[in-house]
Design a protein around this motif. Structure first.
Motif, PDB file in Angstrom:
ATOM      1  N   LYS A 183       0.793  -1.218   0.000  1.00  0.00           N
ATOM      2  CA  LYS A 183       0.000   0.000   0.000  1.00  0.00           C
ATOM      3  C   LYS A 183       0.829   1.274   0.000  1.00  0.00           C
ATOM      4  CE  LYS A 183      -3.980  -2.184   2.000  1.00  0.00           C
ATOM      5  NZ  LYS A 183      -5.077  -2.145   2.907  1.00  0.00           N
TER       6      LYS A 183
ATOM      7  N   SER B 111      -0.127   3.856  -6.137  1.00  0.00           N
ATOM      8  CA  SER B 111      -0.675   5.192  -6.414  1.00  0.00           C
ATOM      9  C   SER B 111      -2.118   5.105  -6.900  1.00  0.00           C
ATOM     10  CB  SER B 111       0.178   5.908  -7.465  1.00  0.00           C
ATOM     11  OG  SER B 111       0.050   5.255  -8.722  1.00  0.00           O
ATOM     12  N   TYR B 112      -2.670   3.885  -6.962  1.00  0.00           N
ATOM     13  CA  TYR B 112      -4.053   3.649  -7.391  1.00  0.00           C
ATOM     14  C   TYR B 112      -4.277   4.159  -8.811  1.00  0.00           C
ATOM     15  CZ  TYR B 112      -4.003   3.038  -2.417  1.00  0.00           C
ATOM     16  OH  TYR B 112      -3.642   2.642  -1.159  1.00  0.00           O
TER      17      TYR B 112
ATOM     18  N   GLU C 288     -10.565   4.957  -4.381  1.00  0.00           N
ATOM     19  CA  GLU C 288      -9.751   6.145  -4.142  1.00  0.00           C
ATOM     20  C   GLU C 288      -8.445   5.846  -3.403  1.00  0.00           C
ATOM     21  OE1 GLU C 288     -10.859  10.250  -2.257  1.00  0.00           O
ATOM     22  OE2 GLU C 288     -12.454   9.529  -3.583  1.00  0.00           O
ATOM     23  N   THR C 289      -8.537   5.060  -2.358  1.00  0.00           N
ATOM     24  CA  THR C 289      -7.335   4.733  -1.583  1.00  0.00           C
ATOM     25  C   THR C 289      -7.222   3.238  -1.294  1.00  0.00           C
ATOM     26  OG1 THR C 289      -8.509   5.168   0.471  1.00  0.00           O
ATOM     27  CG2 THR C 289      -7.242   6.990  -0.460  1.00  0.00           C
ATOM     28  N   ALA C 290      -7.694   2.421  -2.237  1.00  0.00           N
ATOM     29  CA  ALA C 290      -7.628   0.974  -2.029  1.00  0.00           C
ATOM     30  C   ALA C 290      -7.762   0.220  -3.344  1.00  0.00           C
ATOM     31  CB  ALA C 290      -8.730   0.529  -1.085  1.00  0.00           C
TER      32      ALA C 290
END
Length: 54
Positions: free
Chosen positions: A4, A8-9, A26-28
């Motif tokens: 993680k 940078s997704y 967004e963050t996963a």
């Protein structure tokens, strides 16, 4: 496995998954149970943020 701190997704991994097993949020990253560990996503990641678990 997703590193993680490096991810940078960007969605490169999801774009190459032939089974559509990766959902980018967004963050996963969410990898479904349908994943067959082919490794294409690992090779596609420009930041080396994905690894295959042994």
């Amino acid at each position: 496995m997703i590193v993680k701190d490096w991810c940078s997704y960007c969605g490169c991994c999801a774009g190459v998954c032939a089974r559509n097993c990766i959902e980018v949020k967004e963050t996963a990253l969410v990898i479904s149970d349908d994943c067959n560990d082919c490794g294409i996503c690992v090779k596609a990641c420009p930041l080396a943020a994905l690894e295959l678990e042994e």
